[in-house]
Structure formats: C-alpha cells, structure tokens
Design a protein around this motif. Structure first.
Motif, PDB file in Angstrom:
ATOM      1  N   ARG A  43       0.816  -1.217   0.000  1.00 55.12           N
ATOM      2  CA  ARG A  43       0.000   0.000   0.000  1.00 55.12           C
ATOM      3  C   ARG A  43       0.850   1.268   0.000  1.00 55.12           C
ATOM      4  NH1 ARG A  43      -5.266   1.233   1.226  1.00 55.12           N
ATOM      5  NH2 ARG A  43      -5.630   3.327   2.019  1.00 55.12           N
ATOM      6  N   THR A  44       2.056   1.210   0.594  1.00 60.24           N
ATOM      7  CA  THR A  44       2.871   2.427   0.711  1.00 60.24           C
ATOM      8  C   THR A  44       4.064   2.433  -0.253  1.00 60.24           C
ATOM      9  OG1 THR A  44       4.218   1.468   2.495  1.00 60.24           O
ATOM     10  CG2 THR A  44       2.251   2.704   3.129  1.00 60.24           C
ATOM     11  N   LEU A  45       4.104   1.502  -1.191  1.00 58.77           N
ATOM     12  CA  LEU A  45       5.241   1.449  -2.107  1.00 58.77           C
ATOM     13  C   LEU A  45       5.202   2.545  -3.177  1.00 58.77           C
ATOM     14  CD1 LEU A  45       5.880  -2.369  -2.581  1.00 58.77           C
ATOM     15  CD2 LEU A  45       7.533  -0.659  -1.830  1.00 58.77           C
ATOM     16  N   ASN A  46       4.092   3.268  -3.261  1.00 62.17           N
ATOM     17  CA  ASN A  46       4.062   4.415  -4.173  1.00 62.17           C
ATOM     18  C   ASN A  46       4.523   5.692  -3.471  1.00 62.17           C
ATOM     19  OD1 ASN A  46       1.818   4.731  -2.529  1.00 62.17           O
ATOM     20  ND2 ASN A  46       0.594   5.711  -4.119  1.00 62.17           N
ATOM     21  N   ARG A  47       5.042   5.559  -2.238  1.00 60.27           N
ATOM     22  CA  ARG A  47       5.547   6.720  -1.496  1.00 60.27           C
ATOM     23  C   ARG A  47       7.035   6.953  -1.760  1.00 60.27           C
ATOM     24  NH1 ARG A  47       1.921   8.002   2.725  1.00 60.27           N
ATOM     25  NH2 ARG A  47      -0.151   7.358   2.027  1.00 60.27           N
ATOM     26  N   HIS A  48       7.573   6.214  -2.714  1.00 57.00           N
ATOM     27  CA  HIS A  48       8.964   6.394  -3.161  1.00 57.00           C
ATOM     28  C   HIS A  48       9.979   5.924  -2.108  1.00 57.00           C
ATOM     29  CE1 HIS A  48       6.702   8.595  -6.046  1.00 57.00           C
ATOM     30  NE2 HIS A  48       6.649   9.723  -5.370  1.00 57.00           N
ATOM     31  N   VAL A 310       8.091  14.084  -8.733  1.00 53.91           N
ATOM     32  CA  VAL A 310       8.188  13.142  -7.606  1.00 53.91           C
ATOM     33  C   VAL A 310       7.024  13.354  -6.641  1.00 53.91           C
ATOM     34  CG1 VAL A 310       9.548  12.535  -5.567  1.00 53.91           C
ATOM     35  CG2 VAL A 310      10.678  12.802  -7.763  1.00 53.91           C
ATOM     36  N   LYS A 311       6.680  14.615  -6.416  1.00 59.03           N
ATOM     37  CA  LYS A 311       5.581  14.916  -5.484  1.00 59.03           C
ATOM     38  C   LYS A 311       4.232  14.469  -6.035  1.00 59.03           C
ATOM     39  CE  LYS A 311       7.741  18.981  -3.346  1.00 59.03           C
ATOM     40  NZ  LYS A 311       7.686  20.466  -3.208  1.00 59.03           N
ATOM     41  N   LEU A 312       4.062  14.595  -7.347  1.00 63.17           N
ATOM     42  CA  LEU A 312       2.742  14.387  -7.933  1.00 63.17           C
ATOM     43  C   LEU A 312       2.487  12.972  -8.440  1.00 63.17           C
ATOM     44  CD1 LEU A 312       2.580  17.713  -9.992  1.00 63.17           C
ATOM     45  CD2 LEU A 312       1.389  17.228  -7.851  1.00 63.17           C
ATOM     46  N   ILE A 313       3.536  12.261  -8.844  1.00 65.22           N
ATOM     47  CA  ILE A 313       3.341  11.022  -9.590  1.00 65.22           C
ATOM     48  C   ILE A 313       2.836   9.877  -8.719  1.00 65.22           C
ATOM     49  CG2 ILE A 313       5.641   9.964  -9.350  1.00 65.22           C
ATOM     50  CD1 ILE A 313       5.546   9.496 -12.424  1.00 65.22           C
ATOM     51  N   ARG A 314       2.981   9.992  -7.402  1.00 63.51           N
ATOM     52  CA  ARG A 314       2.518   8.895  -6.539  1.00 63.51           C
ATOM     53  C   ARG A 314       1.005   8.735  -6.610  1.00 63.51           C
ATOM     54  NH1 ARG A 314       0.395   9.444  -1.539  1.00 63.51           N
ATOM     55  NH2 ARG A 314       0.163  11.533  -0.657  1.00 63.51           N
ATOM     56  N   SER A 315       0.292   9.846  -6.934  1.00 63.64           N
ATOM     57  CA  SER A 315      -1.161   9.750  -7.057  1.00 63.64           C
ATOM     58  C   SER A 315      -1.574   8.933  -8.281  1.00 63.64           C
ATOM     59  CB  SER A 315      -1.787  11.140  -7.131  1.00 63.64           C
ATOM     60  OG  SER A 315      -1.409  11.801  -8.327  1.00 63.64           O
ATOM     61  N   LYS A 316      -0.616   8.666  -9.167  1.00 64.85           N
ATOM     62  CA  LYS A 316      -0.873   7.834 -10.341  1.00 64.85           C
ATOM     63  C   LYS A 316      -0.556   6.368 -10.059  1.00 64.85           C
ATOM     64  CE  LYS A 316      -1.584  11.526 -12.957  1.00 64.85           C
ATOM     65  NZ  LYS A 316      -2.714  11.779 -13.853  1.00 64.85           N
ATOM     66  N   GLY A 317      -0.196   6.058  -8.812  1.00 65.06           N
ATOM     67  CA  GLY A 317       0.128   4.683  -8.458  1.00 65.06           C
ATOM     68  C   GLY A 317       1.527   4.270  -8.853  1.00 65.06           C
ATOM     69  N   VAL A 318       2.452   5.236  -8.953  1.00 57.12           N
ATOM     70  CA  VAL A 318       3.827   4.959  -9.381  1.00 57.12           C
ATOM     71  C   VAL A 318       4.790   5.264  -8.240  1.00 57.12           C
ATOM     72  CG1 VAL A 318       5.649   5.548 -11.021  1.00 57.12           C
ATOM     73  CG2 VAL A 318       3.265   5.487 -11.778  1.00 57.12           C
ATOM     74  N   GLY A 319       5.666   4.298  -7.936  1.00 55.92           N
ATOM     75  CA  GLY A 319       6.695   4.492  -6.917  1.00 55.92           C
ATOM     76  C   GLY A 319       8.049   4.692  -7.562  1.00 55.92           C
ATOM     77  N   LEU A 320       8.815   5.680  -7.085  1.00 58.54           N
ATOM     78  CA  LEU A 320      10.159   5.953  -7.599  1.00 58.54           C
ATOM     79  C   LEU A 320      11.185   5.620  -6.519  1.00 58.54           C
ATOM     80  CD1 LEU A 320       9.643   9.462  -9.261  1.00 58.54           C
ATOM     81  CD2 LEU A 320       9.672   7.247 -10.394  1.00 58.54           C
ATOM     82  N   SER A 336      13.109  14.494   0.890  1.00 56.60           N
ATOM     83  CA  SER A 336      12.039  14.653   1.882  1.00 56.60           C
ATOM     84  C   SER A 336      10.751  13.946   1.486  1.00 56.60           C
ATOM     85  CB  SER A 336      11.760  16.144   2.101  1.00 56.60           C
ATOM     86  OG  SER A 336      11.263  16.737   0.913  1.00 56.60           O
ATOM     87  N   GLN A 337      10.641  13.535   0.209  1.00 60.51           N
ATOM     88  CA  GLN A 337       9.425  12.874  -0.283  1.00 60.51           C
ATOM     89  C   GLN A 337       9.502  11.348  -0.179  1.00 60.51           C
ATOM     90  OE1 GLN A 337       6.758  14.740  -1.368  1.00 60.51           O
ATOM     91  NE2 GLN A 337       8.007  16.480  -0.731  1.00 60.51           N
ATOM     92  N   LEU A 338      10.628  10.817   0.275  1.00 61.04           N
ATOM     93  CA  LEU A 338      10.853   9.373   0.210  1.00 61.04           C
ATOM     94  C   LEU A 338      10.396   8.669   1.489  1.00 61.04           C
ATOM     95  CD1 LEU A 338      14.418   9.472  -1.406  1.00 61.04           C
ATOM     96  CD2 LEU A 338      12.177   9.616  -2.503  1.00 61.04           C
ATOM     97  N   GLY A 339       9.538   7.658   1.326  1.00 61.83           N
ATOM     98  CA  GLY A 339       8.999   6.938   2.481  1.00 61.83           C
ATOM     99  C   GLY A 339       9.853   5.768   2.916  1.00 61.83           C
ATOM    100  N   LEU A 340      10.406   5.010   1.965  1.00 64.48           N
ATOM    101  CA  LEU A 340      11.224   3.837   2.291  1.00 64.48           C
ATOM    102  C   LEU A 340      12.698   4.199   2.171  1.00 64.48           C
ATOM    103  CD1 LEU A 340      11.679   0.768   2.771  1.00 64.48           C
ATOM    104  CD2 LEU A 340      11.546   0.482   0.287  1.00 64.48           C
ATOM    105  N   LYS A 341      13.486   3.879   3.197  1.00 66.99           N
ATOM    106  CA  LYS A 341      14.926   4.109   3.154  1.00 66.99           C
ATOM    107  C   LYS A 341      15.642   2.813   3.522  1.00 66.99           C
ATOM    108  CE  LYS A 341      14.774   9.050   4.309  1.00 66.99           C
ATOM    109  NZ  LYS A 341      13.348   9.198   4.610  1.00 66.99           N
ATOM    110  N   ILE A 342      16.470   2.348   2.592  1.00 61.89           N
ATOM    111  CA  ILE A 342      17.309   1.170   2.832  1.00 61.89           C
ATOM    112  C   ILE A 342      18.751   1.649   2.721  1.00 61.89           C
ATOM    113  CG2 ILE A 342      17.937  -1.142   2.055  1.00 61.89           C
ATOM    114  CD1 ILE A 342      15.123  -1.457   0.944  1.00 61.89           C
TER     115      ILE A 342
END
Length: 506
Positions: A43-48, A310-320, A336-342
């Motif tokens: 569910r959160t993989l489109n948060r980049h 980067v800010k807008l494309i997540r609403s299209k269901g795309v994760g970067l 600052s827009q990135l949800g997952l950090k490895i």
C-alpha cells in the motif's frame, strides 16, 4: 538487551492487514533474529524510496530483491541498469551454502527462480527502442532540458507555436534545427510578421545546445515510433509483473541524455496514467540506479521539474526508488518525499564522510536498540538499515536487517543469452522499425525549394519581359531608321534631280 522484547518490537511493527513483501530479517548486536521479518506493505510502495550505500555493500542485490518480489505480486517494474549487472534476473539463481545459511538465519526458504524480463534501450544496444518526439516534450520541457535562458525559451515557444499553426510535425532534432534555421533565414519576415522578431544570436545559442544534445545521443532518442508507457504494465502468462530492464551501460558519460530520457518518461507517465489515489498496491515501480547522474548535470529548472513530478506522480500509483552511494547525492526536496529508506554501510575515511554519516543518521527514526551512526559504519555486505512506512503512513521500527538473497542469478547474462532474450521480445517488432515520415524538415525543405523555384521562374519571366521590351524597342527603332533613311534617300534624289534641272536652266 532483551532479545525477546526486540523480537516483539519488530514483529508488532511489521504486522500488516494487506499484502506486503519480505526483504529480510532483523539484526541486534550483529546477530540475526530468526523469524523477525522486515516487511514493506504494498500500500505504501508508491511513497517512493532510497537505496544507498558505499560501493560493494549490496545496493544492486537489494534492488534485485525488491524487483523480484514485486514481480511475484503481479506489479510491473522498470529498472535502470547502469552497470549491466541486472540482466541476470531473467535466469534462476542457484543454491549455495552461504545463501542457504543466510536464509536459515532469517527464517525464510530459498527457492531459485527466473523472472519475465523485457530488455529496453535508448542507445545502440540490443533492446526495445525507447523514443519520444520533440512535439511530445513541448516548449517548456524542451527548454528546460537544454537549459535555455528566458529569451531562448521564448524563441522555442514561438517555434513550437509556428509549427502548430502551420501543421508542421516536430518529430526529431533535425526537424527542430530546420525550423530554427528557417526562422532566421528564408522565413524570417514571415515569422516576424506573425510573432515578432527572433534574435539571431539567441537562435545560434539554441542551435549550439541542440548540437551538444545530439552529441550525447539525442538524435537516437528523438523520433518515431514513440514509446507508449502503457507497455510498461505488461504481465506474463502466469500473472507476474514484467521486469523492464533499460540497458544504459554505454551512456554513463552522457548524463544529459539520461536525465532527458528520465524526465520525459516520468512526464509521459504522469500525463498518461489515470489518478489512483491511495490504492492498495502500486501500478508500477521504477528503480533509478546511479541516481546521481540525473542530478549532477541537471540545471536548477530541471531539478525543480523532477521534484514536482516526484511529489505528484505517486497519485498515479507509481513508486520511484533512487539508488545511489550517498543520500546527499539526492536533492533535499526529493529526499524529503521518500517513504522507504534502505541504507547500506557508509565508510568514514574523511571528516567530510563523518559529517555525511551524521546527517544520514538524523534522517532515520530514533531507536532505543541502535546507535544509528555506529551501525551505519559497521554493517556488512548484504546488511542494511531499513525504515519503511506502515499502512497508515507511519515509520516502521528502525531495523538493522540481514537482506534475503535474490532468487534469480546474481550475475549478468552471456551475450548469447542476451540475444536469445531479445529475440523473444514481444515489443521489439512494434518499436524497432525506424519511421521517418514527412515532418517539419521535409515540409520546410519543400517549401524553400518551391519558393526558390518560383523565384527562379519569376526572375526568368522578368528577364524574358526585359528581352521582349528590348526587342520591341529595337524593332521600333529599326522601322524609324528605315523611314528616315527612305526620306533621306528621297531627299537626296530630289536634291539630285533639282540640281541637274538647275544646271540645265542655267
């Protein structure tokens, strides 16, 4: 520290209602805690996200793990293969004592698998050809790509407007160069009457920037047939998402072409894909390896454009997902827009390195179980600090993680295997036949030739008219001369006769 309390802490923070992928097992004090799995909800993989770490710490394998697990969940993936080591995803891996030991510690079975792969290219390498037309970029994006000044951007907007008004297709750089040349030469008066004067100096500066883009391979990228981004969403016959691998090993020294391609692709995806909102799973996940190449040569305007997308494309269901050596390679506005950090290991060789590690550590949630700065420099190969978002968008517990091994081959394909894979492509027949239909270049060339031909005809007509007038004048002159000669002759005869008569009288 209490191992059981830590296990409970990890398990509770990684329990989700919806679908997820498992990337490895949590570690404490350098030891892997069996069955304390680290998960990422779909569910959160489109948060980049960001995958970072020093050379040789396992970033590429982490990228491979994520791509494989997404494919298994039926989610298509797009990979930027800068080093040429991701093609092995198309072939199954093999059991190895070290791999089996790693998975035993994590508490996950290891099953070698191959995955459906489509090879893509924006250069001369074998693969499905990715192209875009100049018209699709539009004047604003095209101006930003070549880093045009305000005055130059105005000229570019005029040229696009002229081509729209006159139905002149702008397909490749050859078309744009022809329009630019026409606007400052044969069509100068026409353009000036319609839109105002174009500075020759500014036009020359634009031409030089286009030539620079051509030298980086832009003449190959711009043209037809344009790639349709919906073709990135293919599934195989078993329902697994296609892993689209763009081969970029020969453009590492051409960052302008790479950033041009990336920006056009993201812009096309954003304008084409429908709005998804917060869906249960992403439609497409894009991994950008060696991400610093996008930002290193990019202008401020280009940075701003990328940040906006980067800010807008997540609403299209795309994760970067950006893959790079150091988080500081990515601008703060994007970071600052990135949800997952490895975060794989970082090395502290200099004072600057230590400062960067301190800043990186501050980007992660506080943890009672870790000294983040210390962990960042002590992680081994295939180990990473992981911080994701749960289904409600909150950070999951920070965990030093033993990453699982890729199920596919951890090596490149041979040349023969690459050729065989390319021959099986379902997209190559659609995109790899070059099209050079009539466009602005041919139309303006024909227009110029026609004008030149008409000019030649007009000059010839004028010359014939001049000759004709000259002939008529000559004829009139000749007739007059004959009449005068006749009169003179008659007078002479008369004078002669009168002279004779006079003599006779005398």
């Amino acid at each position: 520290m209490d191992t059981e309390a830590f296990r409970e802490h990890i398990v509770t923070g990684n329990t989700f209602k919806g679908e997820y992928i498992t990337v490895g097992g949590a570690m404490l004090n350098g030891q892997t805690i069996t069955d304390a799995h680290i998960k990422i909800p779909l569910r959160t993989l489109n948060r980049h996200g960001l995958i970072a770490g020093a050379t040789g710490t396992g970033k590429t394998k982490t990228l491979q793990i994520l791509a494989e697990n997404l494919s298994e969940k039926g989610i298509p993936v797009l990979l930027m293969d800068m080093k040429g080591d991701l093609s092995g995803i198309a072939k199954a891996g093999s059991n190895h004592p070290k791999i089996n030991e790693r998975h035993q510690k994590i508490g996950l079975p290891y099953t070698p698998k191959d995955f459906p792969v489509e090879l893509l290219t924006i250069s001369e390498q074998n693969g499905v050809r990715l192209r875009a037309t100049v018209s699709e970029f539009g004047p604003v994006l095209f101006s930003r790509i070549i880093d045009a000044s305000n005055a130059q951007s105005g000229i570019i907007a005029i040229l696009f407007k002229y081509c729209d008004d006159k139905s002149l297709p702008l397909l490749d750089l050859k078309d744009f160069k022809k329009v630019l040349q026409y606007a400052t030469d044969e069509g100068k008066e026409e353009i000036q009457d319609l839109y105002g004067r174009i500075s020759t100096a500014s036009a020359g500066a634009i031409l030089r920037k286009i030539v620079q883009l051509e030298q980086q391979g832009g003449d190959i990228f711009f043209g037809e047939k344009s790639f349709e981004v919906d073709d990135l969403l293919k599934l195989d016959e078993t329902g697994r998402g296609k892993i689209n691998v763009i081969r970029l090993t020969d453009i590492q020294d051409r960052p302008q072409l790479f950033s041009t391609f990336m920006l056009s692709l993201l812009a096309e995806i954003y304008s084409t894909f429908p709005e998804r909102g917060d869906s249960e799973r992403p439609e497409l996940v894009i991994f950008i390896d060696e991400a610093h190449l996008i930002f290193r040569e990019a202008s401020k305007a280009l940075h701003s454009q990328i940040e906006s997308i980067v800010k807008l494309i997540r609403s299209k269901g795309v994760g970067l997902y950006f893959v790079t050596q150091n988080p500081t390679d990515v601008p703060e506005g994007v970071l600052s827009q990135l949800g997952l950090k490895i975060q794989h290991a970082l090395r502290a060789f200099t004072a600057k390195d230590r400062k960067a590690i301190k800043l990186t550590a501050e980007n992660y949630p506080d943890s009672e179980y870790y000294d983040t700065k210390e962990v960042l420099t002590s992680l081994g190969t295939g180990e990473a600090l992981v911080s994701a978002l749960d289904e409600k968008g909150r950070p999951t517990p920070l965990a030093a993680t033993m990453m699982r091994a890729p199920m596919s081959r951890m090596d490149i394909l041979t040349n023969q295997e690459l050729d065989d894979l390319y021959k099986k492509s379902v997209l190559a027949p659609k995109y790899n036949n070059s099209i050079d239909r009539e466009s602005a270049y041919e139309m303006l060339t024909a227009k110029i030739k026609k004008a030149e031909s008409e000019e030649v005809k007009e000059k010839a007509k004028e010359e014939r008219a001049t000759v004709k007038r000259s002939t008529r004048t000559s004829s009139k002159s000749s007739a007059t001369e004959k009449a005068i000669l006749k009169v003179l002759t008659s007078a002479t005869v008369i004078r002669g006769v009168l002279g004779i008569l006079g003599k006779m009288i005398k």
